[in-house]
Structures are given as structure tokens and as C-alpha cells.
Design a protein around this motif. Structure first.
Motif, mmCIF file in Angstrom:
data_model
loop_
_atom_site.group_PDB
_atom_site.id
_atom_site.type_symbol
_atom_site.label_atom_id
_atom_site.label_comp_id
_atom_site.label_asym_id
_atom_site.label_seq_id
_atom_site.Cartn_x
_atom_site.Cartn_y
_atom_site.Cartn_z
ATOM 1 N N ASN A 39 33.803 68.370 25.241
ATOM 2 C CA ASN A 39 34.036 69.763 24.864
ATOM 3 C C ASN A 39 32.818 70.595 25.272
ATOM 4 O OD1 ASN A 39 33.073 67.921 22.507
ATOM 5 N ND2 ASN A 39 32.090 69.890 22.146
ATOM 6 N N PRO A 40 33.019 71.914 25.459
ATOM 7 C CA PRO A 40 31.842 72.752 25.650
ATOM 8 C C PRO A 40 30.932 72.601 24.418
ATOM 9 C CG PRO A 40 33.856 73.991 26.091
ATOM 10 C CD PRO A 40 34.276 72.694 25.484
ATOM 11 N N SER A 41 29.631 72.631 24.620
ATOM 12 C CA SER A 41 28.666 72.421 23.552
ATOM 13 C C SER A 41 28.983 73.291 22.334
ATOM 14 C CB SER A 41 27.274 72.777 24.074
ATOM 15 O OG SER A 41 26.315 72.468 23.102
ATOM 16 N N LEU B 60 37.025 72.591 29.688
ATOM 17 C CA LEU B 60 36.185 72.188 30.824
ATOM 18 C C LEU B 60 36.876 72.256 32.187
ATOM 19 C CD1 LEU B 60 34.399 69.094 29.177
ATOM 20 C CD2 LEU B 60 33.447 71.381 29.495
ATOM 21 N N LYS C 261 28.911 71.054 30.052
ATOM 22 C CA LYS C 261 29.123 71.336 28.636
ATOM 23 C C LYS C 261 28.312 72.524 28.130
ATOM 24 C CE LYS C 261 28.939 68.183 25.473
ATOM 25 N NZ LYS C 261 30.036 67.958 24.517
ATOM 26 N N ARG D 261 25.283 71.992 27.306
ATOM 27 C CA ARG D 261 24.622 71.273 26.204
ATOM 28 C C ARG D 261 23.114 71.433 26.306
ATOM 29 N NH1 ARG D 261 26.510 66.526 23.332
ATOM 30 N NH2 ARG D 261 24.912 65.022 22.753
#
Ligand code: TXA
Ligand code: MG
Length: 338
Positions: free
Chosen positions: A151-153, A168, A62, A64
Motif C-alpha cells: 500500500n502507499p505509505s 500502486l 510506496k 515510504r
């Protein structure tokens, strides 16, 4: 931990997922791999919560920040109780009323919960999702499943498998595609480690519903929507501009029409997130969402994804009324606008 090569998408019936698909996904989870799955709120990106390396892989996929803790998914209060130091009466009452469902509870963690899950903090967020696919996966995996939104961060949460793939693909092993998620907004997050309990993130379970079970909680005002900007570190996902589309979005105080026309006349390719009833404007990509908070929530993120895909320069969103039912929607729109 090796990078997944390709992301496989397996369609499952949302109400009666096939046992072989669930068994495969559960096997991947047990092997420390990453599986995206539908919940009744949004798609989650799951890993074995008790496997620190697997959870670290979620953060990598992610992008994140390691300072943002993830929610651990279980199937019932019994599962949650194995992760926390104490399962207090308040948690029991809330779980009895709202689980399985879109309420996440923050409690003091046990030592067995890896630090990466809780961003090094002393508390863990737990939730029992209601979606049959999520429940079947947790049961088959036999371990609690750490899962942030898939979801991507800092991007919008996915409500369809296609959204997950868009963000992703190639970074995760499998997506269980159970169609569109019914709720559409992330769960309500409630911190039970403070007295009175504090609402960290509004969701489809409203403060009033929670208060009807456990009495007064600390919550943000409708007007400012400020939950815990001061407490930002407490629930890092609540930092502003968290749920952001890749195109700028602004909230209009009214239906947004005049702002849309103004931008259109200045030569912008405008996207309009309107609320029913709204007359479309030629040259403006318009999504008219239902004038009912539940149906609106279910469709909000998909509409934002579509406006992004349409290649608009900016999005103007009509801001819904300041009432309890629209609380979570207003929160997400404000954060998207940043
Ligand atoms: O509906 C949902 O909650 C979805 C589905 C997949 O369950 N999950 C989700 O996860 O939205 P995520 O990571 O996107 O958002 C979790 C939120 C973040 O704001 C995070 O900071 C907060 O919960 N959180 C997680 N653990 C926490 C903790 N121990 N204390 C305070 N906040 C926490
Ligand atoms: Mg998220």
C-alpha cells in the motif's frame, strides 16, 4: 531504475499457482523489479532483498520514509539463518512452532543484508509466510524477498489485488492476484535482540501463544495498547496513525450506535463499522463484521476500503472487547483512529 509503465495483474490459484505465472514473477524479482503477491496476512510488495536498488524502488513506489525498515521473507529457518548473525535457540523454537506463518522475528543482521532493508539499523526482520503463492515465489526467485505491505505509505494494508492496484497502479510491475488474503492483519512482530523478547506489533499470533513456547515476553497492556511509543524508532511502523484510511475514523467505547446517530443528525455522511449483531440505521453506510476475532480480522481492511469508496465523511468503529483474541484488532483500530 526505470519506472514501470503499466502494472500487469495475473490471476493465480491461491492453493496451486500456475508454474508459468510464478516463473515470470520470479524472473522480474531477479531482475530487480517489483512484484506484489498475496501472503496469509496481507499483500506484500516484493523485491530481491539482496539488491539495494530494487529495495529502494519499493520505498519510492510506496512513498515510504527511509527510516522504516522492511521485513525479509524466506521459506524456512534455514533461509532466515543466512541473513542473521546468529540463529538463537529462541528463534529455532518459535520457527518450529509458528513457521511458515504470521510471525516476524527481529534479529541481528549480517553484513550482506543491504542497509536500505533495515533502515540503516543493526537488525533485520525475517518471516516465512505460509501462503502457497508467496512460498512458490520465494522458491522460484531463489533469493530472499523484502516486502512491506503493498500500500502507499501510511495507508491501509491491502487484502485484495484490487486494493493494491488502487494504491500502486503504474508504480509496480506485476500483481499476482491470488484472491483475498485469509488472515487480513499484518504479522506479529517480535524482537529477539532484547531479553525478554519484546512484542513490537500485535498480530494474529497472540502473546499467549508465543509465551507458551518461550516463556514471558514484554508486551503492551490491553487497556492502553501502548507497545512501544517510547521505542517508536525501534519499529517505526508502530508510530501512531500508521494504518489510516483516508477518511477520519473514530473508535466508540460501545457499539458506536449513539455516536453514529449524533453525527448523522449533525448532517454527516457516516460510515459505521459495527459488530454483529447490529441493526442498520437508514442513511448510514454500515458494515456489520462478525463477532469473532479471526473472521473480523479477515474482513476489516476490505470493509474500510469499501467505506472509503462509498464516500463517507467519517467512520465510527465499535471497539471490540479487551481480550487476548481481539488484541491485534484493537491495536489496528486505535492506530487507524490515531
Ligand atoms: O504480515 C506482514 O508482516 C506483511 C506481509 C507482506 O508480510 N508485511 C508488513 O510489512 O506488514 P510492513 O513493512 O508494512 O510492516 C513491517 C513492520 C513495520 O512496523 C516495521 O517498522 C517493522 O515491521 N520492522 C521491519 N524491520 C524491522 C526491524 N529490523 N526492527 C524492528 N521493526 C522492524
Ligand atoms: Mg505496512
Amino acid at each position: 531504475m526505470r519506472e514501470p509503465q503499466a502494472t500487469e495483474v495475473v490471476r493465480v490459484d491461491p492453493d496451486h499457482p500456475a508454474a508459468d505465472a510464478i516463473a515470470r514473477a520470479a524472473q522480474l524479482i531477479r531482475c530487480g523489479r517489483l512484484v506484489a503477491f498475496p501472503t496469509e496476512t496481507v499483500y506484500g510488495l516484493g523485491a530481491n532483498a539482496l539488491d539495494a536498488a530494487a529495495v529502494r524502488a519499493i520505498f519510492t513506489a510506496k512513498g515510504r520514509p527511509p527510516t522504516n525498515p522492511v521485513i525479509v521473507h524466506v521459506n524456512d529457518a534455514g533461509g532466515a539463518a543466512t541473513l542473521v548473525r546468529q540463529w538463537p535457540p529462541l528463534a529455532e523454537q518459535l520457527a518450529a512452532r509458528f513457521w511458515p506463518g504470521s510471525l516476524t522475528l527481529v534479529l541481528r543482521k549480517r553484513a550482506e543484508v543491504p542497509d536500505v532493508v533495515t533502515a540503516g539499523g543493526p537488525t533485520v526482520a525475517v518471516r516465512a509466510p505460509a501462503h502457497p503463492v508467496a512460498r512458490a515465489l520465494i522458491a522460484a526467485a531463489g533469493v530472499p524477498i523484502a516486502a512491506p505491505s503493498a500500500n502507499p505509505s501510511s495507508r491501509i494494508s491491502p487484502t485484495q489485488a484490487e486494493h493494491v492496484l488502487q494504491g500502486l497502479a503504474g508504480k509496480i510491475d506485476l500483481i499476482l492476484d491470488g484472491g483475498a488474503t485469509p488472515g487480513g492483519l499484518e504479522s506479529t512482530v517480535l524482537d529477539l535482540t532484547v531479553a525478554p523478547p519484546r512484542l513490537l506489533r500485535p498480530g494474529l499470533i497472540s502473546p499467549a501463544e508465543i509465551e507458551s513456547v518461550i516463556g514471558p515476553i514484554e508486551r503492551p497492556s490491553h487497556a492502553t495498547g501502548k507497545v512501544d511509543l517510547v521505542q517508536g524508532a525501534k519499529s517505526p511502523g508502530q508510530l501512531r496513525r500508521h494504518y489510516s484510511p483516508s477518511v477520519p475514523i473514530e473508535c466508540a467505547a460501545d457499539d458506536g450506535r449513539s455516536r453514529v446517530l449524533e453525527l448523522l443528525n449533525s448532517g454527516y455522511n457516516v460510515g459505521w463499522l459495527a459488530i454483529d449483531p447490529a441493526e442498520t440505521i437508514p442513511g448510514v453506510t454500515t458494515h456489520v463484521l462478525p463477532n469473532d476475532a479471526i473472521s473480523y480480522s479477515a474482513r476489516l481492511y476490505a470493509a474500510l476500503f469499501e467505506l472509503e469508496r462509498a464516500g463517507v465523511d467519517c467512520i465510527v468503529a465499535a471497539l471490540p472487547p479487551e481480550s487476548d483474541e481481539w488484541f491485534a484488532v484493537r491495536d489496528r483500530l486505535r492506530r487507524a483512529a490515531g
